[in-house]
Design an enzyme around this catalytic site. Structure first.
Site, PDB file in Angstrom:
ATOM      1  N   TYR A  75      39.221  36.342  37.649  1.00  0.00           N
ATOM      2  CA  TYR A  75      38.333  36.632  38.777  1.00  0.00           C
ATOM      3  C   TYR A  75      39.127  36.646  40.091  1.00  0.00           C
ATOM      4  CZ  TYR A  75      34.078  35.930  41.667  1.00  0.00           C
ATOM      5  OH  TYR A  75      33.058  36.036  42.580  1.00  0.00           O
ATOM      6  N   LYS A 108      39.524  39.769  42.571  1.00  0.00           N
ATOM      7  CA  LYS A 108      39.002  39.713  43.940  1.00  0.00           C
ATOM      8  C   LYS A 108      40.108  39.940  44.966  1.00  0.00           C
ATOM      9  CE  LYS A 108      34.644  39.137  43.118  1.00  0.00           C
ATOM     10  NZ  LYS A 108      33.794  40.346  43.185  1.00  0.00           N
TER      11      LYS A 108
HETATM   12  N1  LIG Z   1      27.206  34.356  44.851  1.00  0.00           N
HETATM   13  C1  LIG Z   1      28.327  34.005  45.454  1.00  0.00           C
HETATM   14  O1  LIG Z   1      28.418  32.938  46.098  1.00  0.00           O
HETATM   15  C2  LIG Z   1      29.512  34.895  45.376  1.00  0.00           C
HETATM   16  C3  LIG Z   1      30.721  34.404  45.905  1.00  0.00           C
HETATM   17  C4  LIG Z   1      31.823  35.240  45.914  1.00  0.00           C
HETATM   18  C5  LIG Z   1      31.726  36.520  45.407  1.00  0.00           C
HETATM   19  N2  LIG Z   1      30.559  36.974  44.881  1.00  0.00           N
HETATM   20  C6  LIG Z   1      30.528  38.334  44.347  1.00  0.00           C
HETATM   21  O2  LIG Z   1      29.355  38.992  44.768  1.00  0.00           O
HETATM   22  C7  LIG Z   1      28.956  39.935  43.763  1.00  0.00           C
HETATM   23  C8  LIG Z   1      27.508  39.674  43.384  1.00  0.00           C
HETATM   24  O3  LIG Z   1      27.430  38.376  42.779  1.00  0.00           O
HETATM   25  P1  LIG Z   1      26.056  37.601  42.590  1.00  0.00           P
HETATM   26  O4  LIG Z   1      26.333  36.209  42.968  1.00  0.00           O
HETATM   27  O5  LIG Z   1      24.968  38.346  43.211  1.00  0.00           O
HETATM   28  O6  LIG Z   1      25.955  37.634  40.999  1.00  0.00           O
HETATM   29  P2  LIG Z   1      24.714  37.963  40.028  1.00  0.00           P
HETATM   30  O7  LIG Z   1      25.159  37.540  38.684  1.00  0.00           O
HETATM   31  O8  LIG Z   1      23.464  37.407  40.574  1.00  0.00           O
HETATM   32  O9  LIG Z   1      24.601  39.558  40.092  1.00  0.00           O
HETATM   33  C9  LIG Z   1      25.595  40.388  39.557  1.00  0.00           C
HETATM   34  C10 LIG Z   1      24.920  41.576  38.919  1.00  0.00           C
HETATM   35  O10 LIG Z   1      25.953  42.468  38.446  1.00  0.00           O
HETATM   36  C11 LIG Z   1      25.475  43.053  37.252  1.00  0.00           C
HETATM   37  N3  LIG Z   1      26.596  43.559  36.451  1.00  0.00           N
HETATM   38  C12 LIG Z   1      27.404  42.835  35.630  1.00  0.00           C
HETATM   39  N4  LIG Z   1      28.276  43.657  35.027  1.00  0.00           N
HETATM   40  C13 LIG Z   1      27.997  44.914  35.460  1.00  0.00           C
HETATM   41  C14 LIG Z   1      28.563  46.172  35.181  1.00  0.00           C
HETATM   42  N5  LIG Z   1      29.579  46.308  34.309  1.00  0.00           N
HETATM   43  N6  LIG Z   1      28.055  47.267  35.819  1.00  0.00           N
HETATM   44  C15 LIG Z   1      27.040  47.131  36.697  1.00  0.00           C
HETATM   45  N7  LIG Z   1      26.458  45.947  36.992  1.00  0.00           N
HETATM   46  C16 LIG Z   1      26.939  44.855  36.382  1.00  0.00           C
HETATM   47  C17 LIG Z   1      24.736  41.923  36.535  1.00  0.00           C
HETATM   48  O11 LIG Z   1      23.808  42.428  35.575  1.00  0.00           O
HETATM   49  C18 LIG Z   1      24.064  41.200  37.702  1.00  0.00           C
HETATM   50  O12 LIG Z   1      22.716  41.607  37.871  1.00  0.00           O
HETATM   51  C19 LIG Z   1      29.921  39.745  42.598  1.00  0.00           C
HETATM   52  O13 LIG Z   1      30.942  40.704  42.691  1.00  0.00           O
HETATM   53  C20 LIG Z   1      30.484  38.366  42.834  1.00  0.00           C
HETATM   54  O14 LIG Z   1      31.741  38.213  42.246  1.00  0.00           O
HETATM   55  C21 LIG Z   1      29.454  36.183  44.846  1.00  0.00           C
END
Ligand SMILES: NC(=O)c1ccc[n+]([C@@H]2O[C@H](COP(=O)([O-])OP(=O)(O)OC[C@H]3O[C@@H](n4cnc5c(N)ncnc54)[C@H](O)[C@@H]3O)[C@@H](O)[C@H]2O)c1
Length: 315
Positions: free
Chosen positions: A162, A166
């Site tokens: 990851y 990133k």
């Molecule tokens: N939540 C946080 O605090 C946080 C922190 C740092 C980075 N992020 C990044 O933000 C983004 C969103 O994360 P989130 O927390 O909303 O996660 P989440 O799990 O709630 O949502 C992610 C969504 O991506 C979809 N997904 C997974 N694989 C996929 C694919 N191959 N094609 C299309 N869609 C796909 C999943 O079905 C899910 O609905 C991610 O890239 C995550 O790494 C989130």
């Protein structure tokens, strides 16, 4: 309505941060393709269809949205997703790369599949989507790409796949910015913190508690980390970066969470060493000068571990 007439694709738009951004773009008048195959947290198949729910929510509120259930990791399907946006709404102006999965394990236990899957969704997925979208955006002389990176780019425990993805997203964002600025396209990255099913897990809570108990974080840091902060605090910044007037922000990375936004600046030169004459730094030069000159004032990424401690740790 500041995005009226714009068409967007939001990957991973069915849940969490992607969903919050999709709703915000729609509130601002954009028509949105909500992409989400409805996968589990680690990318496992489920029968859920969150993209349909978000698209329906937008339509019910008077907006325009269609669902897409493909994976961003599939190069061809990524192209079809972009085409779906053009067929449905006449263009693709905005791309939000929010799709994400996690497969956590220390590097020595991580399987090749666990590494490839995470890189495939986050980094290759962003490249797939950007590649196809930019082919259209450059013809129309306008485009906005916002990609979800993470503070994990700094390096993190149990998530080297990851962290690598990133960090890659930041490099890819900066490269896209340099290559496409002349076509009116901007690309920026966000490092969010938000409670979603990816982060608000019992394991994450237990880990924070362990850090508090072992003195790695203060009570104040623990309390701040445990405060509820939803993805709706991330969405307005993503929408802001998509405005026509945000054309001057390109290649940047922002940290964003409830109550705080900050910028990062990468790649600046800090300390330098120069070798006059033949320009060859010998091993002896490096032994003498590197620790005290080149690394002077640079904080270590990890504390130094002495040989006897290291042998105990690995035994
Ligand atoms: N939540 C946080 O605090 C946080 C922190 C740092 C980075 N992020 C990044 O933000 C983004 C969103 O994360 P989130 O927390 O909303 O996660 P989440 O799990 O709630 O949502 C992610 C969504 O991506 C979809 N997904 C997974 N694989 C996929 C694919 N191959 N094609 C299309 N869609 C796909 C999943 O079905 C899910 O609905 C991610 O890239 C995550 O790494 C989130």
């Amino acid at each position: 309505m500041k995005l009226k007439g714009k068409a967007a694709v939001v990957t991973g738009g069915g849940r969490g941060i992607g969903r919050a951004i999709a709703l915000e773009l729609a509130r601002q008048g954009a028509a949105v393709v909500i992409n989400d195959p409805g996968l589990g947290r680690s990318g496992e198949l489920t029968t859920e269809r969150p993209a349909d729910e978000v698209a329906a929510e937008i339509v019910q509120a008077g907006g325009r949205a269609v669902a897409n259930h493909e994976s961003v990791a599939d190069h061809q399907k990524a192209g079809q997703m972009v085409q779906q946006c053009i067929d449905s709404f006449g263009s693709i102006d905005i791309l939000i790369n929010s799709a994400g999965v996690v497969r956590e394990r220390m590097i020595w236990n991580m399987t090749e599949d666990e590494f490839d899957t995470v890189i495939g969704v986050h980094l290759k997925g962003m490249w797939n989507m950007s590649h196809h979208a930019i082919r259209h955006m450059r013809k129309q002389g306008f485009g906005r790409i916002v990609s979800l990176s993470s503070d994990a780019f700094k390096g993190t425990f149990g998530q080297c796949n990851y962290a690598a993805a990133k960090a890659g997203i930041i490099g890819l964002t900066r490269s896209i910015a340099k290559e496409t600025a002349k076509f009116g396209i901007t690309a920026n990255a966000l490092c969010p913190v938000a409670d979603t099913r990816m982060t608000a897990t019992p394991e994450v809570a237990a880990n924070r508690k362990r850090k508090l108990e072992s003195g790695l974080i203060t009570q104040a840091q623990y309390d701040a980390a445990m405060q509820a902060k939803g993805p709706e605090y991330v969405a307005p910044l993503a929408a802001y970066l998509c405005l026509d007037d945000a054309d001057f922000i390109n290649g940047q990375t922002f940290h964003v969470e409830k109550g705080v936004i900050n910028t990062y600046y990468f790649g600046e030169d800090r300390n330098s060493m120069f070798k006059v004459g033949d320009g060859l730094f010998t091993l002896e030069d490096l032994e003498e000068c590197l620790p005290r000159a080149l690394l002077n004032g640079i904080p270590p990424i990890v504390p130094v571990v002495k040989r006897d401690q290291a042998q105990k740790a690995g035994a």
